[in-house]
Design an enzyme around this catalytic site. Structure first.
Site, short mmCIF file in Angstrom:
data_model
loop_
_atom_site.label_atom_id
_atom_site.label_comp_id
_atom_site.label_asym_id
_atom_site.label_seq_id
_atom_site.Cartn_x
_atom_site.Cartn_y
_atom_site.Cartn_z
N ASP A 47 56.77 60.92 145.86
CA ASP A 47 56.34 61.25 147.21
C ASP A 47 54.82 61.18 147.30
O ASP A 47 54.13 61.40 146.29
CB ASP A 47 56.81 62.66 147.59
CG ASP A 47 58.31 62.74 147.79
OD1 ASP A 47 58.93 61.68 148.03
OD2 ASP A 47 58.87 63.85 147.71
N PRO A 48 54.27 60.91 148.48
CA PRO A 48 52.81 60.79 148.61
C PRO A 48 52.03 61.98 148.05
O PRO A 48 50.98 61.79 147.43
CB PRO A 48 52.62 60.65 150.12
CG PRO A 48 53.87 59.98 150.59
CD PRO A 48 54.96 60.57 149.75
#
Length: 302
Positions: A47-48
């Site tokens: 995930d970012p």
């Protein structure tokens, strides 16, 4: 005449310690640019806002990506107790809260139910497909999704430290398809206090370890310079979970042509998957059948 691909032929793995605030695909694009490489991909999205190991495969190493993504992975993560969010992480909106706080013993006792073969419902904001669309896109539109539980193998889940009343650090080792956010969500529900992931870091995946990774900023510092190639790891690092077989030099061309070839004696069952090398050079991945390897993926020589 086939059109020649742009860029350099770069084969191997570049391990990046991904910082928060950037997507996995953006990291891959930056690696490809920095090395002027023809082909690149990664072995498992982060995930970012997650950090840690992002393994970028280049050239022929992309053929080994499935063997890394299918393997075991380890994460450390901090959970925020007392709050549930709509994304199951700190990026979402708080949707439930509780003043209840479990003891360390409560947490340790609850972790046992998440070890072994378990079933896990993905977060509403996840990349699973629902009627051809990504769940997170539907969730952003306000849809409440009825996602099906998925099988997951968890080798270990333990409490690393209790940071304070509201936060605890855990370590997870699991197989393919695990959502750490779902672990935090379900653990909070089990403890009767709600919980979500505050920070997440991947520390290893199969034989690939964040301790061997470089900082993302080094890509800018060494972009287009030969020094960056010194940080490449061999493509066979992605095959650590497969047995290695050897063949004689006379068999090399058969494999390169995609044909079965004789290999050295191996303690394998008929139909087992393995990879083959000759004089230290990886040649192919294939299926072992009665003294031969039948190649499914062939590595193109330099």
């Amino acid at each position: 005449m086939a059109r020649r691909k742009k860029g350099n032929r770069v084969n191997g793995w570049l391990l990046i310690d991904k910082p928060a605030g950037i997507t996995s695909s953006a990291v891959v694009n930056k690696v490809k640019w920095a090395l002027n490489a023809q082909k690149a991909g990664h072995a498992g999205t982060l995930d970012p806002e997650a950090t840690g190991l992002l393994a970028v495969a280049l050239g022929e190493a992309t053929k080994t990506v499935p063997y890394v993504t299918d393997g075991m992975k380890a994460y450390t993560f901090i959970i925020r107790l007392g709050q549930a969010t709509n994304t199951d992480d700190a990026e979402g909106e708080v949707i439930s809260a509780s003043d209840t706080r479990p003891t360390d013993t409560d947490i340790e006792q609850a972790l046992g139910q998440f070890i072994g073969d378990i079933q896990q419902i993905p977060p509403q904001f996840s990349a699973v497909r629902v009627d051809g669309q990504r769940a997170y896109k539907l969730a952003r539109d306000g849809e409440e999704l009825d996602l099906h539980a998925r099988d997951l193998f968890v080798e270990d889940l333990k409490l690393v430290s209790r940071i304070d009343d509201d936060h605890a650090e855990l370590e997870l080792i699991c197989g393919k398809g695990g959502y750490v956010r779902a672990i935090a969500r379900d653990l909070g529900a089990s403890l009767g206090c709600f919980a979500h992931v505050k920070t997440l870091r991947r520390i290893w995946s199969c034989a690939l370890d964040v301790e061997d990774a470089i900082q993302f900023t080094l890509l800018d510092e060494l972009a287009k310079q030969p020094e960056l190639l010194e940080y490449l790891h061999p493509l066979e690092l992605g095959l650590a979970d497969l047995p290695e077989l050897h063949c004689r030099i006379e068999e090399v061309q058969k494999l390169r042509n995609g044909n079965p070839a004789m290999v050295t004696h191996a303690d394998l069952e008929y139909g087992d998957e393995a990879w083959v090398s000759c004089n230290g050079e990886p040649l192919a991945i294939g299926t072992y059948k009665a003294g031969q390897i039948h190649p499914s993926r062939v590595f193109v020589p330099e």
